[in-house]
Design an enzyme around this catalytic site. Structure first.
Site, PDB file in Angstrom:
ATOM      1  N   GLU A 246     140.222  18.247  57.528  1.00  0.00           N
ATOM      2  CA  GLU A 246     139.790  17.768  56.080  1.00  0.00           C
ATOM      3  C   GLU A 246     138.283  18.299  55.971  1.00  0.00           C
ATOM      4  O   GLU A 246     137.433  17.258  55.736  1.00  0.00           O
ATOM      5  CB  GLU A 246     139.990  16.189  56.020  1.00  0.00           C
TER       6      GLU A 246
ATOM      7  N   GLU B 214     149.410  14.695  56.418  1.00  0.00           N
ATOM      8  CA  GLU B 214     149.463  13.424  56.850  1.00  0.00           C
ATOM      9  C   GLU B 214     150.084  12.568  55.650  1.00  0.00           C
ATOM     10  O   GLU B 214     149.437  12.883  54.303  1.00  0.00           O
ATOM     11  CB  GLU B 214     148.105  12.993  56.810  1.00  0.00           C
TER      12      GLU B 214
ATOM     13  N   TRP C 117     140.593   2.411  54.689  1.00  0.00           N
ATOM     14  CA  TRP C 117     139.172   2.991  54.265  1.00  0.00           C
ATOM     15  C   TRP C 117     139.180   2.647  52.874  1.00  0.00           C
ATOM     16  O   TRP C 117     138.212   2.883  52.387  1.00  0.00           O
ATOM     17  CB  TRP C 117     139.279   4.486  54.328  1.00  0.00           C
TER      18      TRP C 117
HETATM   19  C1  GAL Z   1     142.333  11.203  56.941  1.00  0.00           C
HETATM   20  C2  GAL Z   1     142.201  11.984  58.205  1.00  0.00           C
HETATM   21  C3  GAL Z   1     142.837  11.209  59.535  1.00  0.00           C
HETATM   22  C4  GAL Z   1     142.628   9.736  59.328  1.00  0.00           C
HETATM   23  C5  GAL Z   1     143.339   9.291  57.972  1.00  0.00           C
HETATM   24  C6  GAL Z   1     143.191   7.890  57.692  1.00  0.00           C
HETATM   25  O1  GAL Z   1     141.722  11.289  56.008  1.00  0.00           O
HETATM   26  O2  GAL Z   1     142.495  13.386  58.177  1.00  0.00           O
HETATM   27  O3  GAL Z   1     142.215  11.661  60.725  1.00  0.00           O
HETATM   28  O4  GAL Z   1     141.479   9.416  59.245  1.00  0.00           O
HETATM   29  O5  GAL Z   1     142.498   9.977  56.964  1.00  0.00           O
HETATM   30  O6  GAL Z   1     143.878   7.586  56.427  1.00  0.00           O
END
Ligand code: GAL
Length: 635
Positions: free
Chosen positions: A144, A315, A323
């Site tokens: 990312e 993902e 977050w």
């Molecule tokens: C993405 C990241 C992952 C993890 C995930 C959590 O931004 O690539 O490593 O942090 O978010 O939602």
């Protein structure tokens, strides 16, 4: 094309005797892929030059022998603590001049040549060791880019790199002074080493100075990625991938994509809705547990193009994330819907993030397919359902050529960041508004780069917010036989973000130009004679081209001819809907009246219908429950 599922896994987080059982459960769930390694540097090289590959060798064996295909990540997003002792000046510096310290991730500066060499070295070592390993079927480079806003750094390394970059681009400070208009406020330079980074100035730095720094910084991301890609290619034929993000415009994804084989992205629909999207509180409430019905589709369409036709979701959100300001759980069914939606937009593979929720560290509140106690989390059954459904629908068909296209340009995003002129003006926001209008009309959409040279496959093309029009696109527009709706704020600036004189846009065979530009606060609007209104932005047009629409005060709102039209403002949602439907009618494009929250997407063989609404919806004789997916074979 056959679709597959996968999952992100961190063998280094779990005891070795658990790996075989995890692998067997992944296979039993119907998963094909497992991504590993991308944050594992401190376990690969615990002290400089000392390597402990045995755990990774073992993990690859266990996962591979269970029948899984592995995506191996280079660990360069998480340089270990010793790296900072070795290169104390490799930490990025924020715009306030403060270091971004060790203790989380992405604490590196793209301009730091020493760190770039370290990344080349670890990529080479991994390539040598695993490049021909039969279990490694794909590679992910870094993780990312720009996550946690890490593209821009105001470090010494960046300043030196920027000065060299400027010297190469402009050759002389006279040329640079002229290009930037530095006579204004006595900003002229005599030598390149006098030029500092555009932060901490008294008032805003000169716009071309900011734009140059954004271009330079994007180029560093491209180079950083290419250094690793070049290294890996010497040792492997497996495809190289990066996992891009949602609503990130900080670097030119079109350029990074040129050096890779597949574009993947990380899709967190519920996190995005809460954290990253504008919208009324009513809308946010309605889609709280589903995500915005167009956000995922936009990025699937964008990254399918960035990947030159090859798209993955690396993902996929499985449950609550950790977050966003608020982190609700998805509606039952959404982990399935998001996967099918990705497949309908051309994704080959969808990997869920992550296998087991970690009970420790920053993401301990982030769901996985398993709970921290290894019991099934709700998304596991949905992943299994998708895998079972592959038997029912072994081939979703290929992505159908869309009739509508949207041009999307990262440089323009930087230009408008430097010079928003109105607080609401942001490139993504405008482009997404245009995309949403097309999608609400039920259209398939392709997103195209700004140097697109051929539009002959399309009937309707939108080009909002382009700083200027490339020569390639201009040629394509000259030949275009459909309708291109250009603007607002398109082709009114030079490459250096100066006002074009004669005034732009400079459109082939169209006498129209922007005489006055207004931005307007959210409380105000510009009403149109045919109904509806412009928000945020309005350009006073002049010229002899026909006015197809006018504002209630008589200003042209859309001017143009049969093939090329200029849109003078930023239509609100119903107005954009009306404009798109009017143009579609003229062009004989079939549109649909979809209930709010229902979206469709056609491949060349199937129609998919997705219900993002929290209640059942009926359309065209079919009732689909909340979070439901329906498909039918096209005649
Ligand atoms: C993405 C990241 C992952 C993890 C995930 C959590 O931004 O690539 O490593 O942090 O978010 O939602």
């Amino acid at each position: 094309m056959k679709r597959t599922l996968g999952v992100c896994y961190y063998p280094e987080h779990w005891p070795e005797d658990q790996w075989a059982d995890d692998a067997a459960r992944m296979v039993a769930t119907g998963l094909t892929w497992v991504r590993i390694g991308e944050f594992g540097w401190s376990r690969m090289e615990p002290t400089p030059g000392t390597f402990t590959w045995d755990w990774l060798d073992q993990a690859i064996d266990v996962l591979g022998n269970a029948g899984l295909k592995i995506i191996l990540g280079t660990p360069t997003a998480t340089p270990p603590r010793w790296m900072i002792d070795k290169h104390p000046d490799m930490l990025a510096i924020d715009a306030e001049g403060r270091p971004r310290k060790f203790g989380s991730r992405r604490h590196y500066d793209f301009s730091h040549l020493g760190y770039r060499d370290e990344c080349r070295r670890i990529a080479r070592l991994m390539g040598e060791r695993y490049g021909s390993n039969p279990h490694i079927a794909a590679w992910q480079i870094d993780n990312e880019y720009d996550c946690h806003e890490t593209t821009l750094s105001y470090s010494d390394a960046a300043r030196k790199g920027f000065q060299d970059w400027l010297a190469q681009k402009y050759q002389s400070t006279d040329a640079l002074n002229r290009a930037w208009g530095n006579v204004f406020w006595s900003m002229e330079y005599d030598t390149f080493d006098e030029i500092d980074l555009p932060n901490l100035t008294v008032t805003e730095p000169n716009h071309p100075h900011q734009l140059a720094f954004r271009r330079y910084s994007s180029d560093q991301v491209v180079t950083f990625n290419k250094v690793q890609a070049d290294e890996l290619r010497k040792h492997t034929d497996a495809p190289l991938i990066h996992n891009y993000m949602g609503r990130i415009t900080a670097f030119d994804h079109w350029k990074v994509g040129q050096d890779l084989d597949i574009a993947s992205w990380d899709s967190y629909p519920i996190g995005f809705l809460s954290d990253r999207l504008e919208g009324s509180s009513e809308q946010k409430k309605k889609f709280l547990r589903q995500g915005h019905p167009d956000m995922q589709a936009f990025h699937h369409d964008l990254y399918r193009a960035v990947g030159k036709g090859r798209l993955w979701v690396m993902e996929q959100q499985p449950g609550p994330v950790n977050w966003a300001p608020y982190n609700p759980a998805p509606l039952p069914g959404m982990a399935r819907l998001w996967a099918w939606e990705a497949f309908a937009h051309g994704a080959e593979t969808v990997c869920y993030f992550r296998w087991r929720q970690a009970p420790f560290a920053q993401e301990q509140m982030h769901a996985g397919l398993l709970r921290p106690d290894s019991a099934d989390a709700p998304a596991l059954a949905e992943a299994r359902q998708v895998a079972d459904e592959f038997a029912e629908l072994p081939d979703v068909g290929t992505t159908n050529k869309a009739q509508a296209a949207l041009i999307f340009d990262y440089e323009s995003a930087w230009a408008w960041d430097a010079q928003p002129q109105g607080a609401d003006f942001e490139m993504f926001r405008l482009a997404f508004a245009a995309y949403r209008a097309l999608r609400r009309a039920g259209l398939n959409i392709d997103i195209l780069p700004p140097d697109t040279a051929d539009l002959s496959d399309y009937k309707l093309v939108l080009a909002p917010g382009l700083m200027n029009i490339t020569d390639e696109l201009r040629t394509a527009l000259v030949r275009f036989e459909g309708i291109a709706l250009i603007g607002p704020r398109t082709d009114t600036k030079t490459d250096e973000l100066a006002v074009k004189v004669p005034l732009g846009p400079d459109l082939p065979s169209l006498d129209v130009s922007v005489a006055v530009t207004e931005s307007i606060p959210p409380t105000e609007a510009i009403p149109l004679q045919n109904g509806g209104q412009f928000l945020h932005w309005f350009e006073h047009l002049e010229g002899t081209a026909e006015a197809h629409e006018k504002t209630t005060s008589g200003h042209p709102a859309i001017m143009g001819n049969d093939h090329l039209r200029y849109l003078a403002g930023w239509p609100d949602e119903p107005t954009f809907d009306r404009i798109i439907r009017d143009l579609s009618k003229t062009l004989n494009i079939e549109t649909h009246d979809l209930p709010e929250g229902l979206r469709i997407r056609d491949t060349d063989t199937h129609r998919f219908i997705f219900n993002y609404a929290p209640e059942a919806l009926t359309w065209s004789g079919t009732t689909i429950g909340p979070a439901g997916v329906y498909w039918e074979k096209l005649p």
